[in-house]
Design a protein around this motif. Structure first.
Motif, short mmCIF file in Angstrom:
data_model
loop_
_atom_site.label_atom_id
_atom_site.label_comp_id
_atom_site.label_asym_id
_atom_site.label_seq_id
_atom_site.Cartn_x
_atom_site.Cartn_y
_atom_site.Cartn_z
N HIS A 136 3.34 14.95 6.24
CA HIS A 136 3.84 15.18 4.86
C HIS A 136 3.03 16.27 4.16
N SER A 181 5.10 18.30 1.18
CA SER A 181 5.34 17.62 -0.10
C SER A 181 4.02 17.37 -0.84
N ALA A 182 2.99 16.98 -0.09
CA ALA A 182 1.69 16.71 -0.74
C ALA A 182 1.11 17.99 -1.33
N THR A 214 3.09 18.88 -4.47
CA THR A 214 2.71 18.00 -5.59
C THR A 214 1.35 18.39 -6.15
N ASN A 244 2.55 6.16 -11.89
CA ASN A 244 3.36 6.61 -10.76
C ASN A 244 4.40 7.65 -11.17
N SER A 245 3.94 8.67 -11.83
CA SER A 245 4.85 9.75 -12.26
C SER A 245 4.06 11.06 -12.36
N SER A 270 -1.50 7.03 -10.39
CA SER A 270 -0.34 7.75 -9.89
C SER A 270 -0.36 7.80 -8.36
N TYR A 271 -0.18 6.66 -7.76
CA TYR A 271 -0.12 6.59 -6.30
C TYR A 271 1.07 7.44 -5.82
N TYR A 272 2.14 7.40 -6.60
CA TYR A 272 3.29 8.29 -6.39
C TYR A 272 3.38 9.24 -7.56
N PRO A 273 3.79 10.48 -7.37
CA PRO A 273 4.00 11.15 -6.10
C PRO A 273 2.67 11.42 -5.40
N HIS A 274 2.67 11.41 -4.07
CA HIS A 274 1.42 11.61 -3.33
C HIS A 274 0.93 13.05 -3.47
N GLN A 310 -2.38 11.43 -0.07
CA GLN A 310 -1.67 11.55 1.20
C GLN A 310 -2.64 11.43 2.39
#
Lengths: 250, 231
Positions: A36, A39-40, A43, A119-120, A200-204, A209
């Motif tokens: 990943h 994406s990481a 982010t 988480n945002s 904010s675990y998400y988004p990684h 990650q």
């Protein structure tokens, strides 16, 4: 003497770089596909970039004002800044979620405004700002303190408004220190793990990650991500560092 | 026309002076620590008087203190530093915007030529000697043609030929441009060469005003007599 100094530098460099030896550890074939990375990276860089812009925009005028702020206002404010700098990252994350979480009045209000506080991307950026703002502020204040006040005074006596003095004298003379402050804030925000993990675990982002890959897939999925992280995150602070060295020598 | 009446408390005495001066050159003379530099500092706006007033051509500079950038002022001290991140040219032209630079081209060229700055024009301040730095600082202070010029021992540490040269240039420009000049210098010979009239100050009080001739023939105090013996 020069030989001894060189040897001391060499030993220190070897000690600092030795952990990178781990990159050639026999952990099995590296898993590039399931790491990943894309994406990481997206982010981390987009949200850290936004956080950095906000930190610099808010922190620069504040640092400038702090230099000339009267006592005891200045000392009191610096104590607050030091508190934020000394906060262990995990504790910072816990306090942020307890103060801003969706179940709190403030978090609830922000949620109704479309700004979820856990988480945002909003939570991610806000946490990075909390993690890096104090570092930027302290370093930027030191940069402004290095500008001789008599030069700013000369500028005012030559007809410049306060803002023009800042733009034409203070800022150019403090730019190397401000570059260092930006670099520190960038590194601090990008590498933040403990607080981001909670809020904010998400988004990684990259650090989370890395943790997720370690948990789910083990080291073969961590090392490729780590290499990409280092190669992409380091150029900015390196560039600031070498630029400032060059300018100082010029 | 500069009109001022100032009271400013210092640790050892109170400065209490009142004078006015038109388009001419006026020296402030007196023993060290008599408040001359503080007086210039108050006129420049770097220090705030306790009470009194400062008026320049009818415009009030104090009270309340007018911001520094709104005073038509050139201020030069022996400690003057150039902006280290700018070239000599950028330092000299610092106070002029692009339009003014175009309008004042002849004046800038005169400054360049009189102060022998052409060869230094593109250099960085760190490449200049002390005398060259002072010439550039003078050019920078006068480039925007201020109405009031304050010189606080601007020639200290410079060699005599350069001091004579700078004094001649300042006198020429003061006559050309008509600015009001107030100068402080510990050396009466230098001050006499620059200013035809003088105010003598002791412990913050004006004790005498007149020409150098008047001061020399009838000095108002023994201290003043001692200082004037050097001329």
């Amino acid at each position: 003497m020069r030989g001894r100094t060189g040897l001391a530098f060499a030993i220190a460099a070897v000690i600092l770089l030795y952990p990178l030896w781990g990159l050639v550890a026999p952990v099995g074939p590296w898993q590039w596909h399931d790491s990943h990375i894309g994406s990481a990276l997206a982010t981390s860089f987009s949200l850290t970039g936004l956080a950095l812009v906000l930190v610099v925009l808010a922190g620069t005028p504040l640092a400038w004002s702090l230099r000339t702020a009267p006592e005891p206002l200045r000392s009191a404010f610096e104590a607050v800044v030091l508190l934020s700098v000394l906060m262990p990252p995990l504790a910072l994350g816990l306090l942020l979620i307890l103060a801003f979480g969706p179940d709190t009045p403030l978090g609830g209000a922000l949620l109704r405004l479309g700004l979820p506080t856990s988480n945002s991307p909003t939570a991610f950026v806000a946490t990075q700002i909390y993690a890096s703002f104090g570092y930027y502020l302290l370093a930027a204040t030191a940069a402004f303190e290095g500008v001789p006040p008599e030069l700013e005074q000369s500028g005012a006596l030559l007809g410049l408004t306060t803002f023009a003095v800042f733009r034409r004298i203070t800022l150019p003379l403090a730019r190397l220190g401000l570059a260092a402050a930006t670099s520190i804030a960038w590194v601090r925000a990008l590498g933040e793990f403990g607080a981001i993990m909670v809020t904010s675990y998400y988004p990684h982002g990259m650090p989370v990650q890395l943790w997720v890959n370690l948990q789910d897939q083990g080291l073969p999925a961590v090392l490729p991500l780590l290499v990409v992280f280092l190669l992409s995150a380091l150029p900015l602070p390196w560039a600031f560092h070498f630029f400032s060295r060059k300018r100082r020598r010029a | 026309m500069l009109e001022c009446s100032l009271i400013k408390t210092r640790p050892d005495f109170v400065i209490n002076v009142e004078f006015s001066v038109g388009s001419s050159r006026l020296g402030l003379f007196g023993p060290s620590g008599s408040g001359k530099s503080t007086l210039l500092s108050c006129l420049a706006g770097l220090e705030i008087p306790d009470s009194g007033y400062i008026r320049w051509n009818g415009q009030s500079w104090f009270p309340p203190p007018l911001p520094l950038h709104r005073r038509s002022l050139g201020y030069l001290t022996q400690r003057e530093r150039l902006f280290p991140h700018l070239s000599v040219a950028e330092n000299v032209l610092f106070a002029l915007n692009a339009a003014t630079r175009r309008r004042q081209e002849a004046w800038v060229q005169e400054i360049q030529s009189q102060l022998r700055l052409k060869a230094l024009w593109d250099r960085a301040p760190r490449e200049l000697s002390g005398g060259q730095t002072r010439r550039v600082a003078l050019a920078r202070a006068l480039c925007r043609k201020p109405g009031l010029v304050l010189l606080d021992e601007p020639f200290a540490g410079l060699d005599r030929p350069l001091v004579r040269e700078l004094i001649a240039i300042i006198k020429l420009w003061q006559e050309e441009l008509g600015f009001t000049l107030l100068a402080v210098d510990h050396d009466p010979v230098v001050l006499e060469a620059l200013c035809p009239d003088v105010i003598a100050i002791e412990k913050g009080q004006v004790i005498q005003r007149g020409s150098w001739q008047e001061l020399a023939t009838r000095p108002a105090s023994p201290t003043l007599r001692g200082l004037l013996d050097k001329i």
